[in-house]
Design an enzyme around this catalytic site. Sequence first.
Site, mmCIF file in Angstrom:
data_model
loop_
_atom_site.group_PDB
_atom_site.id
_atom_site.type_symbol
_atom_site.label_atom_id
_atom_site.label_comp_id
_atom_site.label_asym_id
_atom_site.label_seq_id
_atom_site.Cartn_x
_atom_site.Cartn_y
_atom_site.Cartn_z
ATOM 1 N N ALA A 247 45.742 -1.361 -3.733
ATOM 2 C CA ALA A 247 45.401 -1.894 -2.397
ATOM 3 C C ALA A 247 43.921 -2.264 -2.361
ATOM 4 C CB ALA A 247 45.731 -0.868 -1.307
ATOM 5 N N GLY A 248 43.630 -3.508 -2.761
ATOM 6 C CA GLY A 248 42.256 -4.010 -2.707
ATOM 7 C C GLY A 248 42.137 -4.948 -1.528
ATOM 8 N N HIS B 8 12.724 -20.375 -15.100
ATOM 9 C CA HIS B 8 11.987 -19.506 -16.025
ATOM 10 C C HIS B 8 12.233 -19.862 -17.487
ATOM 11 C CE1 HIS B 8 11.504 -16.775 -12.563
ATOM 12 N NE2 HIS B 8 10.622 -16.125 -13.266
ATOM 13 N N GLY B 9 13.214 -20.704 -17.756
ATOM 14 C CA GLY B 9 13.556 -21.016 -19.150
ATOM 15 C C GLY B 9 13.957 -19.750 -19.887
ATOM 16 N N GLU C 160 33.445 -5.632 0.000
ATOM 17 C CA GLU C 160 33.612 -5.766 1.471
ATOM 18 C C GLU C 160 34.371 -7.050 1.839
ATOM 19 O OE1 GLU C 160 30.830 -4.099 4.052
ATOM 20 O OE2 GLU C 160 30.056 -2.726 2.556
ATOM 21 N N SER D 76 35.409 -13.489 -1.366
ATOM 22 C CA SER D 76 35.188 -14.776 -0.676
ATOM 23 C C SER D 76 36.520 -15.336 -0.161
ATOM 24 C CB SER D 76 34.540 -15.773 -1.632
ATOM 25 O OG SER D 76 33.238 -15.336 -1.941
HETATM 26 N N1 CAA Z 1 38.954 -5.851 14.022
HETATM 27 C C1 CAA Z 1 39.917 -5.127 14.625
HETATM 28 N N2 CAA Z 1 41.240 -5.224 14.344
HETATM 29 C C2 CAA Z 1 41.586 -6.130 13.424
HETATM 30 C C3 CAA Z 1 40.650 -6.936 12.752
HETATM 31 C C4 CAA Z 1 39.281 -6.775 13.099
HETATM 32 N N3 CAA Z 1 38.332 -7.485 12.498
HETATM 33 N N4 CAA Z 1 41.296 -7.703 11.855
HETATM 34 C C5 CAA Z 1 42.608 -7.435 11.973
HETATM 35 N N5 CAA Z 1 42.780 -6.479 12.924
HETATM 36 C C6 CAA Z 1 44.044 -5.896 13.393
HETATM 37 C C7 CAA Z 1 44.997 -7.011 13.817
HETATM 38 O O1 CAA Z 1 44.767 -7.355 15.145
HETATM 39 C C8 CAA Z 1 46.341 -6.370 13.597
HETATM 40 O O2 CAA Z 1 46.621 -5.530 14.677
HETATM 41 P P1 CAA Z 1 48.065 -5.602 15.432
HETATM 42 O O3 CAA Z 1 49.104 -5.279 14.405
HETATM 43 O O4 CAA Z 1 47.970 -4.588 16.529
HETATM 44 O O5 CAA Z 1 48.216 -6.996 15.931
HETATM 45 C C9 CAA Z 1 46.109 -5.459 12.391
HETATM 46 O O6 CAA Z 1 44.703 -5.235 12.298
HETATM 47 C C10 CAA Z 1 46.612 -6.058 11.098
HETATM 48 O O7 CAA Z 1 45.912 -7.276 10.921
HETATM 49 P P2 CAA Z 1 46.467 -8.428 9.988
HETATM 50 O O8 CAA Z 1 47.885 -8.743 10.327
HETATM 51 O O9 CAA Z 1 45.480 -9.549 10.080
HETATM 52 O O10 CAA Z 1 46.441 -7.723 8.554
HETATM 53 P P3 CAA Z 1 46.604 -8.325 7.107
HETATM 54 O O11 CAA Z 1 47.454 -7.429 6.301
HETATM 55 O O12 CAA Z 1 47.015 -9.759 7.177
HETATM 56 O O13 CAA Z 1 45.132 -8.173 6.465
HETATM 57 C C11 CAA Z 1 42.897 -8.790 5.979
HETATM 58 C C12 CAA Z 1 43.997 -8.696 7.024
HETATM 59 C C13 CAA Z 1 41.748 -9.492 6.695
HETATM 60 C C14 CAA Z 1 43.278 -9.571 4.758
HETATM 61 C C15 CAA Z 1 42.482 -7.353 5.576
HETATM 62 O O14 CAA Z 1 43.477 -6.713 4.834
HETATM 63 C C16 CAA Z 1 41.189 -7.310 4.799
HETATM 64 O O15 CAA Z 1 40.098 -7.421 5.370
HETATM 65 N N6 CAA Z 1 41.253 -7.115 3.449
HETATM 66 C C17 CAA Z 1 40.057 -6.934 2.634
HETATM 67 C C18 CAA Z 1 39.694 -5.495 2.555
HETATM 68 C C19 CAA Z 1 38.253 -5.300 2.214
HETATM 69 O O16 CAA Z 1 37.362 -5.942 2.747
HETATM 70 N N7 CAA Z 1 37.989 -4.328 1.349
HETATM 71 C C20 CAA Z 1 36.651 -3.969 1.032
HETATM 72 C C21 CAA Z 1 36.610 -2.538 0.588
HETATM 73 S S1 CAA Z 1 35.282 -1.628 1.266
HETATM 74 C C22 CAA Z 1 33.946 -1.975 0.265
HETATM 75 O O17 CAA Z 1 33.941 -2.866 -0.535
HETATM 76 C C23 CAA Z 1 32.768 -1.137 0.554
HETATM 77 C C24 CAA Z 1 31.894 -0.963 -0.610
HETATM 78 O O18 CAA Z 1 32.104 -0.081 -1.388
HETATM 79 C C25 CAA Z 1 30.703 -1.824 -0.777
#
Ligand code: CAA
Length: 388
Positions: free
Chosen positions: A130-131, A338-339, A363, A366
């Site tokens: 789960a990424g 800087h070459g 996070e 892209s």
């Molecule tokens: N704020 C609040 N709620 C939100 C939201 C937001 N920004 N985005 C979505 N939701 C809610 C939706 O409203 C929905 O709620 P309901 O079911 O009540 O309607 C629910 O969340 C599910 O949303 P989606 O149907 O949009 O979910 P999805 O499965 O399609 O996924 C996604 C959406 C944007 C792809 C998400 O999975 C995502 O952001 N994935 C990437 C994960 C990520 O960024 N990982 C980074 C790891 S942390 C890290 O990197 C830190 C580090 O170490 C540096």
Amino acid sequence: MNFLLSEEQLMIQKAARDFAQNDLKPGVIERDSKKIHPTEQLNQMGEMGFMGMLVKSEYGGSGMDTLSYVLAMEELSKIDNSCSVAMSVQNSLVCSGIQKYASEELKKKYLPLLASGQHIGAFLLSEPEAGSDATSQRTTAVDMGDHYIINGTKNWITNGKYAKTYIVIAQTNPEKMHKGINAIIVDADSEGVTTGELEDKLGIRSSDTCSVMFQDVKVPKSHRIGEDGFGFKFAMSVLDGGRIGIAAQALGIAGGAYELAEAYSQEREAFGKPIMKHQAIAFKLAEMATQIEAAKLMVYRAAWLKDQGMAYGQAAAMAKLYASDIAQTVTNEAIQVHGGYGYVKEYHVERLMRDAKITQIYEGTSEIQKMVISRTISKGGLYIPVDA
Ligand code: CAA
């Protein structure tokens, strides 16, 4: 529109710039090469207030606005991105998440420790399976009445080894899909928590990225953040803010590489004049500077929207998408300016190029930013966050 920074913001920017130059720069090449954790530097950052910039003073933080935080992130990221990513996770994901959504009891217990830097925090969302697809959580938090029992493995955890406070995202009610997920604060020294080997990475090499394993870890129910089933929305909401931090990091990487390239191009002579006087180099610098200015406007605007209490998820995703792309281009061009010298560690630009890559990945890749942006566009361009 007012593009001027306040006196206070200018002071913070200068303090961060001086600290990065005087305290982070010495030793940064060795820390990167040998994967030495910047423990001492993070302690200093805690003492200076950089680890709790967004935390209110009543909980021991500096109580600053998001733009000030972005300015500090940008300056530190010009020099040491293993330190700045620790700061980003600490501020945007861990401290802000607790401050905004946790109970008063949890805020009082954890925020002073985190804001002062005594505790480093980590945000445990990603898993082997789960990424990007963050709803597919396999880690379980089984409800046992007054406590949870957590089992599972988290991957790619920034601050994973040295953190004392984890926010763990785990599935409690699988039949409810993402509505069954919870966010739970777990002390890293709890029985049953172990960490994997440090990852051997392309960039941010002294940042402690590792897996974290949970085997029958008992956590009081009071450690849950928000209502039962709020964990996925919690994660999405704090990641909106986190993306501003990483966008600021990418902006800083590009700015750091640009400053090095500009200084070098004034010093280095070829064909009887400084290379900056050759159009081939002057035009490169012009393009780099323009890209940085465009990214800066996007990152600062996202921070400003957040400070105004307005919807900022789309702006944060756009800022991260663009700033991380130009960080790639600008660092690459800085090496070219800087070459051959740019290709060796002593000149710092090759490290910034290696660091830039991760800003397109963590996070939210892209591609995920494009998903977030396109969904907000299809909703009429305005995205209302869950707590608006
Ligand atoms: N704020 C609040 N709620 C939100 C939201 C937001 N920004 N985005 C979505 N939701 C809610 C939706 O409203 C929905 O709620 P309901 O079911 O009540 O309607 C629910 O969340 C599910 O949303 P989606 O149907 O949009 O979910 P999805 O499965 O399609 O996924 C996604 C959406 C944007 C792809 C998400 O999975 C995502 O952001 N994935 C990437 C994960 C990520 O960024 N990982 C980074 C790891 S942390 C890290 O990197 C830190 C580090 O170490 C540096």
